[in-house]
Design a protein around this motif. Structure first.
Motif, PDB file in Angstrom:
ATOM      1  N   LYS A  46       0.521  12.476 -15.230  1.00  0.00           N
ATOM      2  CA  LYS A  46       0.001  11.238 -15.823  1.00  0.00           C
ATOM      3  C   LYS A  46       0.778  10.015 -15.342  1.00  0.00           C
ATOM      4  O   LYS A  46       0.207   8.948 -15.116  1.00  0.00           O
ATOM      5  CB  LYS A  46       0.036  11.316 -17.345  1.00  0.00           C
ATOM      6  N   ASP A  47       2.105  10.173 -15.202  1.00  0.00           N
ATOM      7  CA  ASP A  47       2.921   9.047 -14.770  1.00  0.00           C
ATOM      8  C   ASP A  47       2.885   8.838 -13.258  1.00  0.00           C
ATOM      9  O   ASP A  47       3.336   7.811 -12.759  1.00  0.00           O
ATOM     10  CB  ASP A  47       4.374   9.235 -15.218  1.00  0.00           C
ATOM     11  N   LEU A  48       2.375   9.826 -12.518  1.00  0.00           N
ATOM     12  CA  LEU A  48       2.305   9.726 -11.061  1.00  0.00           C
ATOM     13  C   LEU A  48       0.968   9.163 -10.598  1.00  0.00           C
ATOM     14  O   LEU A  48       0.877   8.566  -9.525  1.00  0.00           O
ATOM     15  CB  LEU A  48       2.502  11.112 -10.420  1.00  0.00           C
ATOM     16  N   GLU A  49      -0.041   9.367 -11.415  1.00  0.00           N
ATOM     17  CA  GLU A  49      -1.416   9.038 -11.032  1.00  0.00           C
ATOM     18  C   GLU A  49      -1.593   7.535 -10.838  1.00  0.00           C
ATOM     19  O   GLU A  49      -1.143   6.733 -11.655  1.00  0.00           O
ATOM     20  CB  GLU A  49      -2.370   9.534 -12.115  1.00  0.00           C
ATOM     21  N   LYS A  50      -2.238   7.184  -9.713  1.00  0.00           N
ATOM     22  CA  LYS A  50      -2.516   5.785  -9.407  1.00  0.00           C
ATOM     23  C   LYS A  50      -3.967   5.673  -8.942  1.00  0.00           C
ATOM     24  O   LYS A  50      -4.445   6.527  -8.195  1.00  0.00           O
ATOM     25  CB  LYS A  50      -1.600   5.284  -8.289  1.00  0.00           C
ATOM     26  N   PRO A  51      -4.676   4.634  -9.359  1.00  0.00           N
ATOM     27  CA  PRO A  51      -6.042   4.461  -8.868  1.00  0.00           C
ATOM     28  C   PRO A  51      -6.040   4.067  -7.393  1.00  0.00           C
ATOM     29  O   PRO A  51      -5.164   3.335  -6.931  1.00  0.00           O
ATOM     30  CB  PRO A  51      -6.598   3.332  -9.749  1.00  0.00           C
ATOM     31  N   ASN A  52      -7.003   4.598  -6.668  1.00  0.00           N
ATOM     32  CA  ASN A  52      -7.187   4.257  -5.254  1.00  0.00           C
ATOM     33  C   ASN A  52      -5.911   4.443  -4.438  1.00  0.00           C
ATOM     34  O   ASN A  52      -5.531   3.593  -3.615  1.00  0.00           O
ATOM     35  CB  ASN A  52      -7.723   2.833  -5.113  1.00  0.00           C
ATOM     36  N   ALA A  53      -5.262   5.572  -4.663  1.00  0.00           N
ATOM     37  CA  ALA A  53      -4.067   5.925  -3.895  1.00  0.00           C
ATOM     38  C   ALA A  53      -3.871   7.425  -3.952  1.00  0.00           C
ATOM     39  O   ALA A  53      -4.220   8.073  -4.942  1.00  0.00           O
ATOM     40  CB  ALA A  53      -2.834   5.209  -4.438  1.00  0.00           C
ATOM     41  N   ASN A  85      -7.716   9.604  -6.691  1.00  0.00           N
ATOM     42  CA  ASN A  85      -8.908   9.167  -7.420  1.00  0.00           C
ATOM     43  C   ASN A  85      -9.366   7.852  -6.797  1.00  0.00           C
ATOM     44  O   ASN A  85      -8.659   6.843  -6.904  1.00  0.00           O
ATOM     45  CB  ASN A  85      -8.586   8.963  -8.907  1.00  0.00           C
ATOM     46  N   PHE A  86     -10.528   7.884  -6.148  1.00  0.00           N
ATOM     47  CA  PHE A  86     -10.969   6.747  -5.358  1.00  0.00           C
ATOM     48  C   PHE A  86     -12.256   6.140  -5.903  1.00  0.00           C
ATOM     49  O   PHE A  86     -13.181   6.865  -6.302  1.00  0.00           O
ATOM     50  CB  PHE A  86     -11.208   7.168  -3.905  1.00  0.00           C
ATOM     51  N   SER A  87     -12.306   4.833  -5.890  1.00  0.00           N
ATOM     52  CA  SER A  87     -13.534   4.117  -6.218  1.00  0.00           C
ATOM     53  C   SER A  87     -14.420   4.035  -4.980  1.00  0.00           C
ATOM     54  O   SER A  87     -13.930   4.047  -3.844  1.00  0.00           O
ATOM     55  CB  SER A  87     -13.215   2.695  -6.708  1.00  0.00           C
ATOM     56  N   LYS A  88     -15.700   3.944  -5.200  1.00  0.00           N
ATOM     57  CA  LYS A  88     -16.660   3.834  -4.098  1.00  0.00           C
ATOM     58  C   LYS A  88     -16.253   2.714  -3.154  1.00  0.00           C
ATOM     59  O   LYS A  88     -15.931   1.602  -3.583  1.00  0.00           O
ATOM     60  CB  LYS A  88     -18.060   3.572  -4.650  1.00  0.00           C
ATOM     61  N   GLY A  89     -16.215   3.038  -1.864  1.00  0.00           N
ATOM     62  CA  GLY A  89     -15.879   2.056  -0.840  1.00  0.00           C
ATOM     63  C   GLY A  89     -14.411   2.019  -0.456  1.00  0.00           C
ATOM     64  O   GLY A  89     -14.054   1.389   0.541  1.00  0.00           O
ATOM     65  N   HIS A  90     -13.562   2.713  -1.234  1.00  0.00           N
ATOM     66  CA  HIS A  90     -12.133   2.695  -0.916  1.00  0.00           C
ATOM     67  C   HIS A  90     -11.853   3.526   0.325  1.00  0.00           C
ATOM     68  O   HIS A  90     -12.406   4.611   0.518  1.00  0.00           O
ATOM     69  CB  HIS A  90     -11.302   3.236  -2.077  1.00  0.00           C
ATOM     70  N   SER A  91     -10.971   3.013   1.191  1.00  0.00           N
ATOM     71  CA  SER A  91     -10.573   3.709   2.413  1.00  0.00           C
ATOM     72  C   SER A  91      -9.076   3.982   2.383  1.00  0.00           C
ATOM     73  O   SER A  91      -8.294   3.166   1.876  1.00  0.00           O
ATOM     74  CB  SER A  91     -10.920   2.854   3.642  1.00  0.00           C
ATOM     75  N   GLU A  92      -8.689   5.119   2.903  1.00  0.00           N
ATOM     76  CA  GLU A  92      -7.292   5.553   2.841  1.00  0.00           C
ATOM     77  C   GLU A  92      -6.961   6.319   4.123  1.00  0.00           C
ATOM     78  O   GLU A  92      -7.794   7.046   4.665  1.00  0.00           O
ATOM     79  CB  GLU A  92      -7.099   6.468   1.626  1.00  0.00           C
ATOM     80  N   THR A  93      -5.732   6.156   4.611  1.00  0.00           N
ATOM     81  CA  THR A  93      -5.245   6.939   5.739  1.00  0.00           C
ATOM     82  C   THR A  93      -4.114   7.833   5.268  1.00  0.00           C
ATOM     83  O   THR A  93      -3.203   7.367   4.569  1.00  0.00           O
ATOM     84  CB  THR A  93      -4.742   6.037   6.881  1.00  0.00           C
ATOM     85  N   THR A 117      -3.636  17.144  14.913  1.00  0.00           N
ATOM     86  CA  THR A 117      -3.659  15.694  14.827  1.00  0.00           C
ATOM     87  C   THR A 117      -2.533  15.291  13.889  1.00  0.00           C
ATOM     88  O   THR A 117      -1.863  16.159  13.325  1.00  0.00           O
ATOM     89  CB  THR A 117      -5.018  15.169  14.329  1.00  0.00           C
ATOM     90  N   ASN A 118      -2.298  13.997  13.740  1.00  0.00           N
ATOM     91  CA  ASN A 118      -1.196  13.587  12.862  1.00  0.00           C
ATOM     92  C   ASN A 118      -1.620  12.661  11.737  1.00  0.00           C
ATOM     93  O   ASN A 118      -0.792  12.197  10.959  1.00  0.00           O
ATOM     94  CB  ASN A 118      -0.071  12.937  13.664  1.00  0.00           C
ATOM     95  N   ALA A 119      -2.941  12.386  11.640  1.00  0.00           N
ATOM     96  CA  ALA A 119      -3.419  11.523  10.555  1.00  0.00           C
ATOM     97  C   ALA A 119      -4.917  11.729  10.371  1.00  0.00           C
ATOM     98  O   ALA A 119      -5.626  12.158  11.291  1.00  0.00           O
ATOM     99  CB  ALA A 119      -3.126  10.058  10.861  1.00  0.00           C
ATOM    100  N   ILE A 120      -5.393  11.437   9.152  1.00  0.00           N
ATOM    101  CA  ILE A 120      -6.821  11.476   8.868  1.00  0.00           C
ATOM    102  C   ILE A 120      -7.198  10.212   8.103  1.00  0.00           C
ATOM    103  O   ILE A 120      -6.365   9.597   7.443  1.00  0.00           O
ATOM    104  CB  ILE A 120      -7.227  12.723   8.047  1.00  0.00           C
ATOM    105  N   THR A 121      -8.462   9.838   8.208  1.00  0.00           N
ATOM    106  CA  THR A 121      -8.972   8.695   7.451  1.00  0.00           C
ATOM    107  C   THR A 121      -9.979   9.191   6.423  1.00  0.00           C
ATOM    108  O   THR A 121     -10.775  10.099   6.689  1.00  0.00           O
ATOM    109  CB  THR A 121      -9.639   7.660   8.368  1.00  0.00           C
TER     110      THR A 121
END
Length: 237
Positions: free
Chosen positions: A137-144, A170-178, A215-219
């Protein structure tokens, strides 16, 4: 870069009445020689247990076992003397090492418990068994992405005997992350818990899995509100 996709409807399935289980990799009566493991990731079971029911006492050895409840409460007892309840928002890790017995039971009689059970081959055999449990619970962050499993006892999350890192997001629609891999030679197995995402141009829906290596990263792009589990693991034993 290499990839392998496992669509949700291609998983092995078992219905025991009190237990409904889906197996991404060969397990129990489900055997597929092409789906034995992804690197050191040996088991990814998606389980639903009816109220008051559960797994009786049984043994394990030389395996790292991670449980992630998705809904409800799961009671755990083991030969190390632990009697605990894990619930949504918790992550549990057990190093079976030289040998341990344990049982798992739905704590409630009036509703299901849903959880993931994940087995990882360890990088050390015959270690002293150990138990670890955290609330995220204390680690959880939105869009990360936030780390819930690592190989380091002083790092964030539960720790296991393997150069593996797990992250939830936990991602909101449209959020992008690498996501950048932690260790050269590792692969990542992505498992969609809710919603729909695109990972490196591959569209994944609920309970789909995608393995990526060399590979070394994903999107990651959330096509709709989504929850994702990333498991970075060594590709060789």
């Amino acid at each position: 870069m290499k990839t392998i996709i496992h669509k949700a409807n291609t998983r092995g399935a078992a219905n025991h009445g009190w237990l409904q289980s889906y197996h991404t990799f060969s397990f129990a009566n489900y055997y597929n020689p092409e789906r034995m493991n992804f690197g050191v990731l040996r088991v990814l079971n998606d389980d639903r247990v009816q109220g008051g029911m559960g797994f009786g006492t049984h043994p394990h050895d030389n395996m790292e076992i991670i449980s992630i409840p998705l809904e409800g409460d799961l009671e755990h007892q083991d030969s190390m003397g632990n009697i605990t309840v894990i619930k949504e928002g918790d992550v549990q890790a057990m190093s079976a090492g030289t040998g341990v017995t344990h049982s798992e039971k739905n704590k409630n009689n009036d509703k299901e418990v849903k959880f993931l059970q994940i087995w990882i081959f360890p990088n050390k055999k015959n270690v002293t068994p150990k138990y670890d449990q955290i609330s995220i619970k204390d680690l959880e962050k939105p869009n990360a992405l936030y780390q819930v499993v690592s190989p380091n006892k002083n790092d964030q999350g539960v720790w296991i005997h393997q150069d593996a890192w797990f992250h939830l997001g936990n991602f909101s629609k449209g959020h992008s992350e690498t996501y950048t891999f932690k260790k050269e030679g590792n692969g990542v197995y992505a498992f969609v818990l809710e919603g729909e995402v695109t990972i490196n141009n591959t569209v994944l829906s609920k309970r789909d899995g995608l393995g990526i290596w060399e590979t070394n990263a994903i999107t990651i792009l959330a096509n709709e509100n989504a929850k994702l589990l990333l498991m970075e693991v060594p590709m060789s034993m």
